[in-house]
Design a protein around this motif. Sequence first.
Motif, PDB file in Angstrom:
ATOM      1  N   ARG A 195     -18.418  12.779 -39.243  1.00  0.00           N
ATOM      2  CA  ARG A 195     -17.928  13.235 -40.555  1.00  0.00           C
ATOM      3  C   ARG A 195     -16.461  13.643 -40.490  1.00  0.00           C
ATOM      4  O   ARG A 195     -15.708  13.454 -41.431  1.00  0.00           O
ATOM      5  N   HIS A 196     -16.054  14.160 -39.336  1.00  0.00           N
ATOM      6  CA  HIS A 196     -14.679  14.632 -39.191  1.00  0.00           C
ATOM      7  C   HIS A 196     -13.802  13.674 -38.374  1.00  0.00           C
ATOM      8  O   HIS A 196     -12.636  13.978 -38.123  1.00  0.00           O
ATOM      9  N   GLY A 197     -14.363  12.535 -37.962  1.00  0.00           N
ATOM     10  CA  GLY A 197     -13.586  11.554 -37.216  1.00  0.00           C
ATOM     11  C   GLY A 197     -13.155  12.033 -35.839  1.00  0.00           C
ATOM     12  O   GLY A 197     -12.059  11.701 -35.371  1.00  0.00           O
ATOM     13  N   ILE A 198     -14.022  12.802 -35.176  1.00  0.00           N
ATOM     14  CA  ILE A 198     -13.701  13.365 -33.860  1.00  0.00           C
ATOM     15  C   ILE A 198     -14.465  12.610 -32.780  1.00  0.00           C
ATOM     16  O   ILE A 198     -15.659  12.319 -32.932  1.00  0.00           O
TER      17      ILE A 198
ATOM     18  N   ALA B 296     -14.667   8.440 -18.677  1.00  0.00           N
ATOM     19  CA  ALA B 296     -14.468   8.579 -20.122  1.00  0.00           C
ATOM     20  C   ALA B 296     -13.489   9.705 -20.433  1.00  0.00           C
ATOM     21  O   ALA B 296     -12.510   9.517 -21.165  1.00  0.00           O
ATOM     22  N   PHE B 297     -13.733  10.877 -19.870  1.00  0.00           N
ATOM     23  CA  PHE B 297     -12.937  12.060 -20.203  1.00  0.00           C
ATOM     24  C   PHE B 297     -11.470  11.891 -19.825  1.00  0.00           C
ATOM     25  O   PHE B 297     -10.573  12.207 -20.613  1.00  0.00           O
ATOM     26  N   TYR B 298     -11.202  11.379 -18.639  1.00  0.00           N
ATOM     27  CA  TYR B 298      -9.819  11.276 -18.184  1.00  0.00           C
ATOM     28  C   TYR B 298      -9.068  10.119 -18.830  1.00  0.00           C
ATOM     29  O   TYR B 298      -7.837  10.075 -18.781  1.00  0.00           O
ATOM     30  N   ALA B 299      -9.788   9.208 -19.468  1.00  0.00           N
ATOM     31  CA  ALA B 299      -9.111   8.122 -20.189  1.00  0.00           C
ATOM     32  C   ALA B 299      -8.625   8.567 -21.561  1.00  0.00           C
ATOM     33  O   ALA B 299      -7.784   7.898 -22.165  1.00  0.00           O
ATOM     34  N   LEU B 300      -9.125   9.688 -22.036  1.00  0.00           N
ATOM     35  CA  LEU B 300      -8.726  10.155 -23.363  1.00  0.00           C
ATOM     36  C   LEU B 300      -7.321  10.746 -23.314  1.00  0.00           C
ATOM     37  O   LEU B 300      -7.028  11.582 -22.452  1.00  0.00           O
ATOM     38  N   PRO B 301      -6.446  10.349 -24.220  1.00  0.00           N
ATOM     39  CA  PRO B 301      -5.047  10.809 -24.196  1.00  0.00           C
ATOM     40  C   PRO B 301      -4.881  12.189 -24.809  1.00  0.00           C
ATOM     41  O   PRO B 301      -4.166  12.381 -25.805  1.00  0.00           O
ATOM     42  N   LEU B 302      -5.540  13.166 -24.210  1.00  0.00           N
ATOM     43  CA  LEU B 302      -5.444  14.536 -24.713  1.00  0.00           C
ATOM     44  C   LEU B 302      -4.086  15.124 -24.362  1.00  0.00           C
ATOM     45  O   LEU B 302      -3.557  14.893 -23.277  1.00  0.00           O
TER      46      LEU B 302
ATOM     47  N   ARG C 132      -7.706  20.687 -28.866  1.00  0.00           N
ATOM     48  CA  ARG C 132      -8.891  21.502 -28.601  1.00  0.00           C
ATOM     49  C   ARG C 132     -10.070  20.624 -28.202  1.00  0.00           C
ATOM     50  O   ARG C 132     -10.328  19.581 -28.830  1.00  0.00           O
ATOM     51  N   VAL C 133     -10.781  21.036 -27.171  1.00  0.00           N
ATOM     52  CA  VAL C 133     -12.033  20.411 -26.754  1.00  0.00           C
ATOM     53  C   VAL C 133     -13.142  21.410 -27.017  1.00  0.00           C
ATOM     54  O   VAL C 133     -13.107  22.540 -26.522  1.00  0.00           O
ATOM     55  N   LEU C 134     -14.123  21.008 -27.816  1.00  0.00           N
ATOM     56  CA  LEU C 134     -15.258  21.872 -28.124  1.00  0.00           C
ATOM     57  C   LEU C 134     -16.426  21.492 -27.233  1.00  0.00           C
ATOM     58  O   LEU C 134     -16.825  20.323 -27.166  1.00  0.00           O
ATOM     59  N   THR C 135     -16.967  22.466 -26.527  1.00  0.00           N
ATOM     60  CA  THR C 135     -18.092  22.226 -25.632  1.00  0.00           C
ATOM     61  C   THR C 135     -19.157  23.286 -25.865  1.00  0.00           C
ATOM     62  O   THR C 135     -19.041  24.114 -26.785  1.00  0.00           O
ATOM     63  N   CYS C 136     -20.215  23.266 -25.037  1.00  0.00           N
ATOM     64  CA  CYS C 136     -21.360  24.145 -25.281  1.00  0.00           C
ATOM     65  C   CYS C 136     -21.551  25.145 -24.144  1.00  0.00           C
ATOM     66  O   CYS C 136     -21.015  24.967 -23.046  1.00  0.00           O
TER      67      CYS C 136
ATOM     68  N   VAL D 254      -8.790  19.733 -33.190  1.00  0.00           N
ATOM     69  CA  VAL D 254      -9.952  19.336 -32.390  1.00  0.00           C
ATOM     70  C   VAL D 254      -9.879  17.838 -32.096  1.00  0.00           C
ATOM     71  O   VAL D 254      -9.915  17.012 -33.012  1.00  0.00           O
ATOM     72  N   ALA D 255      -9.736  17.504 -30.827  1.00  0.00           N
ATOM     73  CA  ALA D 255      -9.603  16.105 -30.417  1.00  0.00           C
ATOM     74  C   ALA D 255     -10.873  15.551 -29.782  1.00  0.00           C
ATOM     75  O   ALA D 255     -11.026  14.334 -29.663  1.00  0.00           O
ATOM     76  N   LEU D 256     -11.775  16.438 -29.357  1.00  0.00           N
ATOM     77  CA  LEU D 256     -12.968  15.986 -28.637  1.00  0.00           C
ATOM     78  C   LEU D 256     -14.078  17.020 -28.770  1.00  0.00           C
ATOM     79  O   LEU D 256     -13.839  18.216 -28.660  1.00  0.00           O
TER      80      LEU D 256
END
Length: 390
Positions: A179-182, A91-97, A102-106, A152-154
Amino acid sequence: MTIDIEKIRSETPGVDNSIHLLASGSALMPQPVIDAIINHTLLEARMGGYEAQAEESEKLEATYQSIATLIGAKKHEIALMENATAAWCHAFYALPLKAGDRVLTCEAEYAANYVAYLQRVKRDGIVIDVIPSDESGAIDTVALEAMIDERVALIAITWIPTNGGLVNPAAKVGKIAKRHGITYLLDACQAVGQMPVNVQQLGCDFLSATGRKFLRGPRGTGFLYVTEALIEGLEPIVIDHFAAPWVAKDQYQLRGDARRFENWENSYALRSGLSAAVEYAMAIGLDDIQQRSWYLANYLRGQLSDIPGAIIRDLGTEQCAIVSFTIDGKTPSNAVSQLRHKNIIIGASDPSSTRLDAEARNLPRVMRAAPHYYNTESEIDLFIAALKSA
């Protein structure tokens, strides 16, 4: 609770050999799962691998629907994988980042995921930003919302970390993402099989999971959920002629379902086991499984709190069936080894598996126990007694 524990234990051969308290690593398989794996393997031995697949094609195909039902998805949104990390990475590597995204994580993010972020920082120039935790240690959703801008893309988080009982507010994160379409990628490796999971309620676009943990399936199995809204726009990082049939000399055509992330060769015996594990869990009921496994974990926390020098390391106001702890004067590796010699199985978690969280809290290596619904209070009592003398 309506779980028939005696029946469950009679269908779990492993309970006769040890007190197994490590469902967060690889849970004990029930007999129907074992039988499914063995029977398909024997069928392959009798008639050959291709022929066995053809013979069992209808049953194997039903695996997709079973998993879809388990998580509230549609059959064509499911891809079967060899493990949760492979599912997440597809999933992650298929995303055209691209550079600057920006990728937001925890803070509780798992090591395998974070090193993938770092690789794309180096390769693609993306930016990793860590969502602050609230006072309980869970994701601060107010802070998350404040972090969002057009770059923010992901949003990619781990629902339940490998190193403790924290349950992040995954559904609240999903509402913010929608809500933000992310795009929202959820690592549910430790969640599937110990609690109800519904991708519609979670609001995630991707969900990755394994078979070997709380789902009680075999090692070497996992799955990926991809929302149908995104499938057609995703180009997998690796394809073969199963994912993308060779339709002309100079052309391939990607499949229209999530199986574009699969490849042609895999273990059908293990897939049979995974299917049996999913059906077994659903027959018991995920609500009942959650109630019992979380009760046993809380019972364990209570018992541990009576040990001098014991510190429960779990975060969050909501805590699941993973219990992390340290005991003054006891080295986790030594304690785990000594307990194993007594046929009591727990594990340990290194700071490097969840480095952000470990460094923020100055965590040492911790012991980790994860009772499942097939365990009993008496097993936990025996574990506590053995731990005191380890």
